[in-house]
Design an enzyme around this catalytic site. Structure first.
Site, PDB file in Angstrom:
ATOM      1  N   GLU A 187       0.674  -1.120  -0.038  1.00  0.00           N
ATOM      2  CA  GLU A 187       0.010  -0.112   0.487  1.00  0.00           C
ATOM      3  C   GLU A 187       1.097   1.262  -0.226  1.00  0.00           C
ATOM      4  O   GLU A 187       0.429   1.962   0.684  1.00  0.00           O
ATOM      5  CB  GLU A 187      -0.429   0.477   0.691  1.00  0.00           C
ATOM      6  CG  GLU A 187      -1.983  -1.111   1.180  1.00  0.00           C
ATOM      7  CD  GLU A 187      -3.095  -1.153   2.285  1.00  0.00           C
ATOM      8  OE1 GLU A 187      -2.932  -0.109   3.283  1.00  0.00           O
ATOM      9  OE2 GLU A 187      -4.012  -1.706   2.225  1.00  0.00           O
ATOM     10  N   GLU A 256      -6.927  -7.186  -0.664  1.00  0.00           N
ATOM     11  CA  GLU A 256      -7.583  -7.122   0.760  1.00  0.00           C
ATOM     12  C   GLU A 256      -9.348  -6.349   0.541  1.00  0.00           C
ATOM     13  O   GLU A 256      -8.803  -5.326   0.620  1.00  0.00           O
ATOM     14  CB  GLU A 256      -6.454  -6.162   0.702  1.00  0.00           C
ATOM     15  CG  GLU A 256      -5.335  -6.664   1.709  1.00  0.00           C
ATOM     16  CD  GLU A 256      -4.628  -5.548   2.883  1.00  0.00           C
ATOM     17  OE1 GLU A 256      -5.801  -4.152   3.487  1.00  0.00           O
ATOM     18  OE2 GLU A 256      -3.425  -5.926   2.935  1.00  0.00           O
TER      19      GLU A 256
END
Ligand SMILES: *[C@@H]1O[C@H](CO)[C@@H](O)[C@H](O)[C@H]1NC(C)=O
Ligand SMILES: *[C@@H]1O[C@H](CO)[C@@H](O)[C@H](O)[C@H]1NC(C)=O
Ligand SMILES: *[C@@H]1O[C@H](CO)[C@@H](O)[C@H](O)[C@H]1NC(C)=O
Ligand SMILES: CC(=O)N[C@H]1CO[C@H](CO)[C@@H](O)[C@@H]1O
Length: 857
Positions: A187, A256
């Site tokens: 991320e 995710e």
């Protein structure tokens, strides 16, 4: 590993086992990807993945969790790698016990599933310091997660260490092992703008460093739109259907999908309705996705001091399909299992082609995957919150609001995301009494006579205390060796000081970066303050009374998990950085720049009071005056483990804040006095409409976390030892134990709009369906269990949810005897939802059948 295709299902079991293990030894899998999907040995695959983090459960729990994941329809288990667990001291590695990543990966392989290994080594994960070891922070010139030589050297060394470990054990698919994917970084794209031009160079370097390790399987970067080829950029979020990868040669992957959300101390408990989670997953596959991962599939527990933060709770349950204790979270687990089954039925069509989209009206979408060889799968979505009727291929379909219907043959709906077919079970806590006797009656406490204690000294008590001019930042000082840092100062007063009222009273004011602060004046506790997940900063203001002559102010600063997210998160500080002032009558006396004395950690920690094999036994006091509701006390007791195999929890009601150890192993921080806000929760959360982490909350006004998981493997036969450090003040005699078990079994089906039934999932319904219409189907969760009691049944207009159904205005009088006859004494039963079976208690009204039953073995 080779998957079992139709052919091998037809082979005798022993033969397929031989073939499977033979293939395991002999061949590596060739994992590549193209525009549509990951390609394994030349075949595109639709893969369902779920996160289970190995250190958040125990090796004893792994096989069961992984089997439940497999039964739930998963193909892949994903885990992060937690650098600070494995290299607590630079160059000293630890891969034992809960840290045995090789064993974890092999356990997944034994179940026949693949692994996605997310190395990071930055992992976020609500894990202490995002997974970085603290020693990294002290390397001269280091800057984390950017184009910085000292950082890159360490990141490469650790990444290579993990890849080598996996390679030595032949765990990559290219070597015949289960690992089909690896992740580098995590991320970074969310925050990389803060790192300027260096960010790009760092991402380029990360990519080529990872590729140079030659794993033979693809690498991904999540939330990194500029991920360099051939690294696949993937999506994280509550929904990812609108995502596209940065090249037409890469598949659409969701790494995710937040199955729920994490809990913070001081926060209410987030949950995500299964209908919305199923909707998000179905939408992703509807719009071209072929790989999706639940974050989390089982969340587990943040044992010890592993939580990130600040203020992440010890429970990491996440409202995941398997709960913290390893039990199925129903109906979420079952509803998703049914979804996975139908997506697999669509796989031949999904991998063959991109979907063709047609609009069926405003916010009504059809996507069709159709191959020349005749395979056809369709997804019909209603993104409005109102129900709709649509025409598709000349037929009429009812689409409930905010739902996707899946037609694996483009004709028959066998699954709708809003209509739950899977039965529901409740999981309950059963409280146990007088653990010391090992008996098992409800709601009693440990006896006070069983406790001994040691008082932790207030202020400086250790020989390694030191002095500094002025106030120091906590994390730089403790290197996180402990949650605690004492700040102590002594000074003399004449009583004539202008910052005293009437010669003795003054306002003590302390500013701190957090996370928790407790103040003591001349040995007495004057009060504490705590920050929150949204703002760690705190300040304390207390009127205090000083004496003539010498006075001492001791400030105990505590961290509750180090920051794990955000640009430069590693530099966000903690502790009393000041000012610290005394004031009265408009006159202020600033103590900040004086000489302070510091102590890292507690005396009891240095003495290993939590360790059962210690030789401190003689120091524990067991006089009749057990100190209660005073800060800084170590408590100890012995207890018998609850009988049976059900998972165990401790209810810390009565205690304040601290840490607990069972037979020397930390089960984490406890903090039952930190309660959730009074508002923001709703009894039922409407799954329709976009979800966010604050949309569905429960537990308002209650302790954020009251129950704490004790893994069975931490317990032993005979006497077990529990040690607690209580920081704030509590009453250990109020502590109780509970075991977690499956409670009731429920189902609620309407005669008019029953959920579509997939006979591949519910073959037992196929025969009766044509004749009898909608059915309620119940199956006991345990292998040797039989339905022993019907706790509730109503055919008519029942209301409520599993565990709290109630009769509506209309209710058939013979329902109980009909259902008892069909179900009691069986391990599974089916009951038709029809007036044929029950008679008609109210003509013209749409009726439904709700049943709550219990099973026993
Ligand atoms: C692996 O598969 C890819 C694409 O399916 C193919 O191009 C490549 O030659 C294969 N590699 C090996 C070693 O078989
Ligand atoms: C306080 O006064 C005592 C004697 O009155 C002296 O010994 C001590 O050093 C003084 N302490 C400080 C902190 O000034
Ligand atoms: C810790 O010390 C380093 C170097 O001395 C400094 O750059 C950093 O800002 C400090 N951290 C905090 C949180 O104060
Ligand atoms: C951008 C974002 O919110 N990312 C979060 C996604 O969820 C994971 C797991 O809870 C967190 O680690 C990320 O911070």
């Amino acid at each position: 590993m080779k998957r079992c295709h139709h052919l091998c299902r037809l082979l005798p079991l022993w033969l397929s086992l031989v073939i499977l293990s033979f293939s395991h030894i002999s061949y590596g899998d060739n994992v590549t990807y193209d525009h549509r999907a990951l390609v394994i040995n030349g075949v595109r695959r639709v893969l369902i993945s779920g996160s289970i983090h190995y250190p958040r459960s125990t090796p004893e729990m792994w096989p069961d969790l992984i089997q439940k994941a497999k039964n739930g329809g998963l193909d892949v288990v994903e885990t992060y790698i937690f650098w600070n667990l494995h290299e607590p001291v630079q160059g000293q590695y630890d891969f034992e016990g809960r840290k045995d990543i090789v064993k974890f990966v092999k356990t997944v392989a034994e179940a026949g599933l693949y692994v996605h290994l997310r190395i990071g080594p930055y992992v976020c994960a609500e894990w202490n310091y995002g997974g970085f070891p603290l020693w990294l922070h002290f390397i001269p010139g280091i800057k984390f997660r950017t184009d910085n030589e000292p950082f890159k050297i360490e990141m490469q060394r650790f990444t290579a260490k993990i890849v080598d470990l996996m390679k030595q054990e032949n765990l990559y698919a290219s070597q015949g092992g289960p690992i089909i994917l690896s992740q580098i970084e995590n991320e970074y794209g969310n925050i990389d703008s803060a790192y300027g031009a260096a960010a790009q160079r760092y991402i380029q370097w990360s990519a080529s460093m990872a590729l140079s390790l030659d794993t033979g399987v693809p690498w991904v970067m999540c939330q990194q739109s500029d991920a360099p080829d051939p690294i696949i950029n993937t999506c994280n979020g509550f929904y990812c259907d609108q995502f596209s990868p940065n090249s037409n040669n890469k598949p659409k992957m969701w790494t995710e999908n937040w199955s729920g959300w994490f809990l913070s101390f001081g926060g209410s408990a987030p949950y995500r309705p299964p209908q919305d989670l199923a909707f998000a997953v179905a939408r992703f596959f509807q719009r071209g996705g072929t790989f999706q991962n639940y974050y989390m599939y089982q969340g587990g527990t943040n044992f010890g001091r592993t939580t990130g933060g600040p203020f992440i709770a010890t429970s990491y349950d996440y409202d995941a399909p398997i709960d913290e204790y390893g039990l199925l979270n129903q109906p979420k687990w079952g509803h998703l299992r049914d979804l996975h089954k139908v997506i697999k039925q669509c796989e031949p069509a999904l991998i063959a082609t991109d979907p063709a989209y047609t609009s069926l009206g405003q916010n009504l979408e059809a996507h069709v995957y159709k191959t020349s060889s005749g395979a056809c799968a369709a997804f019909l979505a209603n993104i409005n919150t109102q129900d709709a009727t649509v025409k598709f291929n000349g037929k009429t379909y009812q689409l409930p609001g905010w739902s996707v219907s899946i037609l694996p043959d483009c004709k028959n709906v066998v699954y709708n995301t809003a209509q739950i077919n899977s039965q529901e079970t409740t999981s309950e806590m059963r409280y146990l009494s007088s653990i010391s006797e090992g008996t098992d009656q409800p709601l009693s406490r440990l006896s006070s006579s069983g406790w001994s204690y040691i008082k932790e000294p207030v202020g400086i008590s250790k020989a390694d205390a030191f002095t500094r001019n002025g106030l120091v930042e906590q994390i730089n000082t403790t290197a996180d060796a402990s949650d605690y840092l004492w700040y102590s100062i002594s000074f003399n007063i004449t009583m004539g000081e202008p910052w005293l009222v009437s010669g003795e009273q003054t306002l003590l004011h302390v500013e701190s970066l957090g996370h928790v602060l407790r103040a003591f004046v001349n040995g007495f506790y004057v009060g504490g303050v705590m920050g929150s997940a949204s703002s760690a900063k705190i300040s304390l203001s207390k009127l205090i009374i000083l004496n003539k002559g010498k006075n001492t102010i001791d400030l105990l600063s505590a961290t509750v998990g180090l920051q794990n997210y955000g640009a430069f998160f590693d530099l966000s500080g903690a502790g009393v950085t000041g000012p610290v002032t005394l004031s009265a009558n408009g006159v202020t006396f600033d103590l900040s720049s004086f000489v302070w004395t510091y102590q890292i950690g507690l005396k009891g920690q240095d003495m290993s009071l939590f360790d059962v094999s210690d030789d401190s036994a003689s120091l524990w006091l067991s006089d009749s005056t057990l100190p209660m509701n005073v800060p800084l006390v170590w408590y100890k007791t012995q207890f018998k483990a609850p009988a049976g195999n059900d998972p165990v929890a401790i209810d810390f009601t009565g205690m304040g804040k601290g840490e607990a150890w069972i037979n020397g192993q930390s089960i984490g921080r406890f903090w039952p006095t930190y309660t959730a806000p009074l508002s923001g929760c709703s009894n039922s959360c409407n799954y329709k409409g976009a979800y966010s982490s604050s949309k569905c909350l429960k537990n308002c006004g209650k302790p954020s976390q009251q129950l704490y998981h004790v893994p069975r493997s931490f317990l032993k036969e005979g006497a077990n030892t529990m040690v607690l450090f209580e920081e704030e003040g509590g009453d250990p005699t109020k502590i109780s134990f509970a075991t977690r078990h499956t409670g009731s079994l429920c189902a609620h089906v309407s005669e008019m709009h029953p959920a579509p039934v997939n006979f591949e999932v519910y073959p037992e319904l196929a025969a009766s369906k044509q004749k009898l219409g909608p059915m309620v189907h119940l199956t006991c969760p345990g292998p040797d269990q039989l339905i022993n009691e019907i706790k509730f049944v109503s055919f008519g207009t029942p209301q409520g949810t599993c565990g709290s159904y109630s009769h509506g205005k209309c209710s058939s009088t013979n329902a109980l005897s009909v259902v008892q006859q069909a179900c009691v004494g069986t391990s599974s039963c089916s009951v038709p939802v029809s007036i044929k079976a029950f008679g008609d208690p109210c003509r013209g009204v749409t009726k439904s059948l709700a049943i709550e039953a219990t099973c026993s073995s």
